[in-house]
Scaffold this active site. Structure first.
Site, short mmCIF file in Angstrom:
data_model
loop_
_atom_site.label_atom_id
_atom_site.label_comp_id
_atom_site.label_asym_id
_atom_site.label_seq_id
_atom_site.Cartn_x
_atom_site.Cartn_y
_atom_site.Cartn_z
N GLY A 1 0.74 -1.45 -0.19
CA GLY A 1 0.32 -0.05 0.45
C GLY A 1 0.96 1.57 -0.21
N PHE A 2 2.09 1.29 0.25
CA PHE A 2 3.10 2.35 0.49
C PHE A 2 3.39 3.01 -0.75
CE2 PHE A 2 6.44 5.18 1.02
CZ PHE A 2 6.42 5.74 2.14
N THR B 1 -1.55 -3.31 -3.50
CA THR B 1 -1.71 -3.94 -4.51
C THR B 1 -1.62 -3.01 -5.88
OG1 THR B 1 -3.49 -4.87 -2.23
CG2 THR B 1 -3.94 -5.43 -4.95
N ASN C 1 -7.74 4.78 6.29
CA ASN C 1 -8.15 5.21 4.77
C ASN C 1 -8.85 3.80 4.03
OD1 ASN C 1 -6.82 2.43 2.66
ND2 ASN C 1 -5.89 2.37 4.19
N MET D 1 -8.66 3.71 0.18
CA MET D 1 -7.51 4.10 -1.16
C MET D 1 -8.16 3.38 -2.21
SD MET D 1 -5.61 6.09 -0.05
CE MET D 1 -4.67 6.71 -1.57
N PHE E 1 -7.07 0.63 -4.11
CA PHE E 1 -6.50 -0.04 -4.81
C PHE E 1 -6.46 0.92 -5.80
CE2 PHE E 1 -7.67 -4.34 -3.84
CZ PHE E 1 -7.15 -4.69 -2.55
N ASN F 1 1.82 -7.71 -3.78
CA ASN F 1 0.55 -7.94 -3.90
C ASN F 1 -0.33 -7.88 -4.86
OD1 ASN F 1 -1.55 -7.13 -2.37
ND2 ASN F 1 -0.62 -6.58 -0.42
N SER G 1 -8.34 -6.59 2.25
CA SER G 1 -8.49 -5.00 2.40
C SER G 1 -10.29 -4.40 2.09
CB SER G 1 -8.54 -4.51 1.07
OG SER G 1 -8.40 -3.45 0.87
N ASN H 1 -11.63 -2.17 1.67
CA ASN H 1 -12.02 -0.68 0.53
C ASN H 1 -12.52 -1.19 -0.72
OD1 ASN H 1 -11.72 1.08 2.87
ND2 ASN H 1 -9.50 0.69 2.31
N THR H 2 -13.06 -2.73 -1.12
CA THR H 2 -13.17 -3.00 -2.31
C THR H 2 -14.77 -3.89 -1.67
OG1 THR H 2 -10.97 -2.94 -3.23
CG2 THR H 2 -12.66 -4.84 -4.37
N LYS I 1 -3.09 -12.98 2.40
CA LYS I 1 -2.91 -11.51 3.04
C LYS I 1 -4.09 -11.90 3.91
CE LYS I 1 -1.47 -7.04 4.63
NZ LYS I 1 -1.19 -6.07 4.42
N ASN J 1 -4.02 -7.40 7.77
CA ASN J 1 -4.51 -5.95 7.02
C ASN J 1 -5.15 -5.25 8.16
OD1 ASN J 1 -5.25 -4.09 4.88
ND2 ASN J 1 -5.41 -6.34 3.20
N THR J 2 -5.62 -3.87 7.34
CA THR J 2 -5.92 -2.58 8.55
C THR J 2 -7.72 -3.13 8.89
OG1 THR J 2 -7.42 -2.48 6.60
CG2 THR J 2 -5.72 -1.03 7.13
N GLY K 1 -2.04 1.00 11.89
CA GLY K 1 -1.56 1.72 13.59
C GLY K 1 -1.69 1.08 14.97
C1 FMN Z 1 -2.59 4.58 3.53
C2 FMN Z 1 -2.92 2.69 3.25
C3 FMN Z 1 -2.84 1.97 2.09
C4 FMN Z 1 -3.13 0.52 2.23
N1 FMN Z 1 -2.74 0.01 1.37
C5 FMN Z 1 -3.26 -1.63 1.38
C6 FMN Z 1 -2.69 -2.05 0.13
O1 FMN Z 1 -2.75 -1.89 -1.15
N2 FMN Z 1 -2.82 -3.51 -0.29
C7 FMN Z 1 -2.64 -4.49 1.14
O2 FMN Z 1 -2.56 -5.61 1.28
N3 FMN Z 1 -2.55 -3.46 2.33
C8 FMN Z 1 -2.31 -2.07 2.27
N4 FMN Z 1 -2.40 -1.47 2.78
C9 FMN Z 1 -2.36 -2.31 4.29
C10 FMN Z 1 -0.60 -2.80 5.22
O3 FMN Z 1 -0.20 -3.04 4.05
C11 FMN Z 1 -0.77 -3.15 6.64
O4 FMN Z 1 -1.49 -4.22 6.57
C12 FMN Z 1 -1.61 -1.91 7.39
O5 FMN Z 1 -1.42 -0.81 7.52
C13 FMN Z 1 -1.62 -3.11 9.22
O6 FMN Z 1 0.30 -1.98 9.06
P1 FMN Z 1 0.61 -0.54 10.10
O7 FMN Z 1 -0.46 -1.15 11.34
O8 FMN Z 1 1.83 -1.04 9.95
O9 FMN Z 1 -0.06 0.09 9.01
C14 FMN Z 1 -2.55 0.20 3.50
C15 FMN Z 1 -2.46 0.38 5.00
C16 FMN Z 1 -2.61 2.30 5.05
C17 FMN Z 1 -2.50 2.68 5.59
#
Ligand code: FMN
Length: 340
Positions: free
Chosen positions: A66-67, A89, A114, A116, A118, A145, A181, A183-184, A215, A244-245, A269
């Site tokens: 995601g970063f 992703t 977030n 976002m 994808f 991913n 995720s 968000n989809t 994941k 994931n989140t 976080g």
């Molecule tokens: C802004 C943002 C976008 C993310 N985009 C994706 C993504 O596209 N695909 C995915 O598998 N996880 C995505 N994640 C989830 C992170 O990869 C991670 O699993 C999650 O943020 C937990 O880690 P952290 O607490 O260190 O952020 C995203 C997280 C954030 C904050």
């Protein structure tokens, strides 16, 4: 220096604009003529070398998906000391994602929300960038991913994932099926074991020799986590990424109206730390020692990384704390890990 910059400048900027500004700097740091300089400052100590998935990592700590959605920052992230970068992703079909604003800071909780959706330039564009990145002799391990394209119905998800896997697996050090995720629409429903098995088997066939991981979400109940872990082992996957989140908003100190104003999306976080650790322990209890478990969710410090390793993580990832701790975050973690 970074705490001052964050407080005075970055925290007042729209979070997505701040992310793009940070990425511009990271891209610059990754330029061949420049990357040696930050790398000299951040190069992980050789004692941190880690083997997992049949690959060699300079450090067990990497950047979560995601970063770097479009494979533009991986070399700069390597120059900042991360042992691996999970790009994406990536979806088979390019897409814009959800309308902005879609990224929010919950500063009091050291958290991020977030939705976002994808946003990415698609598998063909990612493949081009990965091809040139793989020519670099020194680089981070590259995970890719993949997720479902939004315009594709959930019933047709398998073919869509297979399309991305076929294009990207030959260019990835490891491949990740993202079914977690929030968000989809409908995506997380793919985690149901009866749906997930045929999906994973089809992607596994397309991935060839590239190690395949899945994941998962922290919002699954414990039995579902155990069932997916058993399925992943049975199907012949190389590992699981947890987590994931979350869609939960429990236990936050940020005022309710601020949380409500952010709206729907995945929370990441510090508030995710406890559940991510629980899910890691559950997964590790259900898989053999040689099966790779990658822990993500609420990791902020070297002590957090150590705690995940003690709970059975082979590798650890982070994203949200990067926003709060700044460009030297991986270096701080790598140095902290030396104090064992
Ligand atoms: C802004 C943002 C976008 C993310 N985009 C994706 C993504 O596209 N695909 C995915 O598998 N996880 C995505 N994640 C989830 C992170 O990869 C991670 O699993 C999650 O943020 C937990 O880690 P952290 O607490 O260190 O952020 C995203 C997280 C954030 C904050």
């Amino acid at each position: 220096m970074y705490p001052f910059l964050f407080r005075v400048v970055l925290s007042r900027m729209d979070p997505e604009t701040a992310h793009h500004a940070g990425m511009a700097v990271i891209r610059m740091l990754g330029l061949p003529a420049l990357s040696w300089a930050p790398r000299a400052l951040t190069k992980p100590d050789p004692s941190l070398r880690t083997r997992a998935l049949g690959l060699k990592f300079d450090s067990p700590f990497g950047v979560a998906a995601g970063f770097d959605k479009n494979v533009t920052g991986a070399q700069g992230l390597w120059a900042l000391g991360f042992g691996h970068v999970e790009v994406g992703t990536v979806t088979a079909i390019p897409q814009d994602g959800n309308p902005r604003p879609r990224l929010f800071r919950l500063i009091a909780d050291r958290a991020v929300v977030n939705r976002m959706g994808f946003n990415n330039r698609g598998a063909d564009a990612a493949a081009k960038r990965l091809t040139s990145l793989r020519r670099r002799s020194k680089r981070a391990v590259l995970g890719v991913n993949i997720g479902k394209s939004r315009v594709v119905d959930v019933e047709d998800a398998t073919a869509d994932y297979v399309r991305s896997a076929t294009r990207l697996a030959p260019l990835a050090d490891y491949l990740v099926v993202n079914v977690s995720s929030p968000n989809t629409p409908g995506l997380r429903g793919l985690q149901a074991v009866e749906t997930l098995r045929p999906l994973l088997e089809a992607v596994l066939a397309a991935a060839g020799a590239t190690p395949l991981l899945v994941k998962i979400a922290p919002d699954l109940d414990d039995d579902e986590v155990l069932a997916i872990a058993a399925l992943a082992v049975d199907a012949g996957l190389a590992g699981i990424i947890a987590t994931n989140t979350t869609i939960s908003r429990e236990g936050l100190t940020t005022p309710d109206d601020v949380v409500a104003a952010a709206g729907a999306g995945g929370l990441s976080g510090a508030p995710l730390k406890k559940r991510a650790l629980e899910v890691l322990r559950l997964v590790r209890s259900a898989v053999p020692a040689e099966f790779c478990v990658i822990s993500a969710g609420g990791v902020e410090t070297a002590a957090d990384v150590r705690e995940r390793q003690a709970a059975g993580a082979d590798l650890v990832q982070g994203y949200s704390a990067f926003l709060y701790r700044g460009p030297l975050w991986a270096r701080q973690i790598n140095r902290g890990l030396l104090g064992r």
